[in-house]
Design a protein around this motif. Structure first.
Motif, PDB file in Angstrom:
ATOM      1  N   UNK A 191      10.508   8.756   2.347  1.00  0.00           N
ATOM      2  CA  UNK A 191      11.518   7.787   2.790  1.00  0.00           C
ATOM      3  C   UNK A 191      11.460   6.482   2.008  1.00  0.00           C
ATOM      4  N   UNK A 192      10.436   6.295   1.181  1.00  0.00           N
ATOM      5  CA  UNK A 192      10.251   5.053   0.457  1.00  0.00           C
ATOM      6  C   UNK A 192       9.223   4.136   1.082  1.00  0.00           C
ATOM      7  N   UNK A 193       8.787   4.436   2.285  1.00  0.00           N
ATOM      8  CA  UNK A 193       7.765   3.639   2.956  1.00  0.00           C
ATOM      9  C   UNK A 193       6.399   3.904   2.337  1.00  0.00           C
ATOM     10  N   UNK A 194       5.491   2.957   2.499  1.00  0.00           N
ATOM     11  CA  UNK A 194       4.093   3.203   2.134  1.00  0.00           C
ATOM     12  C   UNK A 194       3.424   3.851   3.336  1.00  0.00           C
ATOM     13  N   UNK A 195       2.843   5.011   3.121  1.00  0.00           N
ATOM     14  CA  UNK A 195       2.164   5.740   4.179  1.00  0.00           C
ATOM     15  C   UNK A 195       0.659   5.605   3.962  1.00  0.00           C
ATOM     16  N   UNK A 196      -0.049   5.164   4.988  1.00  0.00           N
ATOM     17  CA  UNK A 196      -1.508   5.084   4.948  1.00  0.00           C
ATOM     18  C   UNK A 196      -2.042   6.206   5.816  1.00  0.00           C
ATOM     19  N   UNK A 197      -2.726   7.158   5.195  1.00  0.00           N
ATOM     20  CA  UNK A 197      -3.291   8.305   5.903  1.00  0.00           C
ATOM     21  C   UNK A 197      -4.782   8.073   6.088  1.00  0.00           C
ATOM     22  N   UNK A 198      -5.247   8.159   7.324  1.00  0.00           N
ATOM     23  CA  UNK A 198      -6.663   7.953   7.643  1.00  0.00           C
ATOM     24  C   UNK A 198      -7.296   9.290   7.981  1.00  0.00           C
ATOM     25  N   UNK A 199      -8.477   9.516   7.430  1.00  0.00           N
ATOM     26  CA  UNK A 199      -9.145  10.804   7.570  1.00  0.00           C
ATOM     27  C   UNK A 199     -10.653  10.603   7.502  1.00  0.00           C
TER      28      UNK A 199
END
Length: 140
Positions: A70-78
């Motif tokens: 979508x153009x957003x910055x996605x922060x994935x936590x793992x």
């Protein structure tokens, strides 16, 4: 947070959290290609809630940022040890957390609301047509 809580954790138990189940706003399958890659499956099942209803109770997750479809910055936590995906945050959804439903100790109480990115669904992991299916992200 109310006295009722639900707990979640990574596979190895190094990182864990708790939530108020009454605070879950909605539950979705996301079929975007990024969620497929991050989950290693046909979709990611996410429970959306406000960040103040999400509490890390142990460990420190690693994070990876990438531009979302979508153009957003996605922060994935793992978990940095076992690699389990735990939650994500989007720059377009300030103050919200998207918990990976499979990381909850008990997720049977969740009810699916919709599917996102139905246009990217794989033939071997089709959308659930018993709920609303969006071709991409729903409009805000």
């Amino acid at each position: 947070m109310s006295s009722q809580i639900e707990k979640g954790r990574c596979l190895c138990g190094q990182v864990h959290y708790q939530i108020n189940p009454a605070a879950v706003l909605s539950v979705h399958h996301c079929h975007c290609r990024d969620c497929q890659r991050a989950s290693g499956s046909g979709f990611a099942t996410i429970a959306l809630l406000t960040s103040h209803d999400f509490i890390l109770t142990g460990g420190t997750p690693k994070q990876y940022q990438s531009p979302g479809t979508s153009g957003a910055t996605i922060t994935r936590s793992f978990c940095g040890d076992c690699g389990s995906p735990l939650y994500s945050q989007s720059s377009l959804l300030d103050g919200l957390v998207l918990i990976k439903a499979g990381s909850l100790d008990d997720s049977d109480w969740l009810t699916l609301t919709s599917s996102f990115w139905g246009s990217s669904a794989r033939s071997w992991a089709p959308t659930d047509d018993t709920c609303m299916v969006y071709a991409a992200n729903p409009e805000h």
